[in-house]
Enzyme design. Structure first.
Site, short mmCIF file in Angstrom:
data_model
loop_
_atom_site.label_atom_id
_atom_site.label_comp_id
_atom_site.label_asym_id
_atom_site.label_seq_id
_atom_site.Cartn_x
_atom_site.Cartn_y
_atom_site.Cartn_z
NE ARG A 1 -7.01 -8.82 0.14
CZ ARG A 1 -6.55 -8.05 -0.83
NH1 ARG A 1 -5.54 -7.23 -0.61
NH2 ARG A 1 -7.09 -8.11 -2.03
CE LYS B 1 -4.28 -2.09 1.00
NZ LYS B 1 -5.31 -2.52 1.94
N1 PMM Z 1 -7.18 -4.29 0.50
C1 PMM Z 1 -7.46 -4.37 -0.81
C2 PMM Z 1 -8.45 -5.24 -1.28
N2 PMM Z 1 -9.13 -6.04 -0.43
N3 PMM Z 1 -9.55 -6.77 1.77
C3 PMM Z 1 -9.30 -6.69 3.08
N4 PMM Z 1 -10.00 -7.45 3.94
N5 PMM Z 1 -8.34 -5.85 3.58
C4 PMM Z 1 -7.61 -5.04 2.79
O1 PMM Z 1 -6.78 -4.28 3.31
C5 PMM Z 1 -7.86 -5.08 1.38
C6 PMM Z 1 -8.84 -5.97 0.90
C7 PMM Z 1 -6.74 -3.47 -1.77
O2 PMM Z 1 -5.54 -4.03 -2.17
P1 PMM Z 1 -5.31 -4.75 -3.60
O3 PMM Z 1 -5.84 -3.82 -4.66
O4 PMM Z 1 -3.89 -4.94 -3.70
O5 PMM Z 1 -6.05 -6.04 -3.60
#
Ligand code: PMM
Length: 289
Positions: free
Chosen positions: A264, A222
């Protein structure tokens, strides 16, 4: 119906589970469409499993700040086949969606967990679906869809407000019939949060864990991890997302230390090693005591 976090989704070791990210999107900030083709997404999911992911989070909507939303049909077309293929191969699959219909079809295709970045706020049918399906549900702290989320990054005390808003979400989900044990919480790093907010949340993560629910931590690649030199100022060029995995591994270790249930991440090997370091130090400390 009382739901429970499936035993298979619990950590068999003392370390947090590793949730590998499979973004079936053309425009995610972190891996920019690299796995948009279903076959590429499935192959990538398998690679993450080989590298040590405990479960896979399949998503078809980019939540990068400013992003527009795909239609429901488009989201279904992106994720369902990938969920089915990975679940059929025996993977534990989570579906990353804010739409109850996508969640319902993903459950039918074999998903075992629903990860809703809006915590059920974006779709009023999500909580009833979770209640009747009796599946584990990740409720993330969220204030607005991507197009507006940065405007909502205003807090007097980010940790206290995120905790209060997560507690409100838990109350709302319980009122809709969701079992308490089914609710996994996530402070929502980067969602309506600036860099200072994210650092404060990381510093106070133990207080989120103290709410008594399993906690998922999603800091991977991020923006705030692209600007580690806090003296460099807001105009400094951030490092590209794919160069933020060492910083992500450091946050995975901090998440472990705070008692997180899962992290994650996009890059599994770096986080797996960081968590092994934590595990080994704990084991050595425990052996000495
Ligand atoms: N961040 C993203 C997408 N889904 N779900 C949860 N539970 N927590 C998060 O911090 C989260 C998520 C955005 O990141 P990406 O675009 O790299 O998937």
């Amino acid at each position: 119906m009382t739901a429970a976090v499936a035993p298979a989704l619990r950590s068999s070791t003392s370390r947090p589970l590793i949730m590998g990210v499979v973004n079936v999107t053309p425009d995610s900030f972190s891996d920019g469409g690299r796995w948009f083709e279903p076959s590429a997404a499935i192959e990538h999911g398998n690679l993450l499993l080989e590298q040590g992911a405990d479960l896979l989070d399949v998503g078809g909507e980019s939540t990068r700040p400013g992003a527009g939303r795909p239609s429901e049909e488009e989201e279904l077309a992106r994720v369902i086949g990938v969920v089915r293929a990975l679940a059929d191969q025996g993977a534990q699959v989570s579906v990353d969606t804010m739409r109850s219909r996508v969640a319902a079809e993903a459950l039918e295709a074999g998903a075992q967990l629903i990860n809703d970045v809006s915590g059920g706020l974006a779709d009023p049918q999500m909580a009833p679906l979770v209640a009747s399906a009796g599946v584990p549900f990740v409720a993330m702290h969220w204030r607005a869809h991507s197009a507006q989320m940065d405007l909502e990054a205003r807090y007097a005390d980010v940790l206290a407000e995120v905790i209060a808003e997560l507690e409100q979400r838990v109350a709302g989900l319980l009122a809709a019939g969701v079992g308490r044990e089914a609710i996994i919480l996530d402070p929502g790093f980067g969602f309506s949060k600036d860099a200072g907010h994210n650092w404060a949340l990381l510093a106070g993560l133990e207080q989120v864990v103290a709410l008594g629910h399993p906690v998922l931590v999603g800091t991977s690649r991020k923006r705030f991890l692209g600007r580690l030199d806090l003296t460099a100022g807001p105009d400094a060029e951030p490092t590209p997302p794919t160069e933020r995995d060492a910083a992500t591994a450091a946050t995975s270790l901090l998440a472990a230390q705070a008692g997180a249930w899962a992290v994650r991440v996009h890059d599994v090997p770096s986080t797996r090693d960081a968590l092994s370091v934590w595990d080994n130090v704990r084991a050595a400390g425990g052996a000495r005591a």
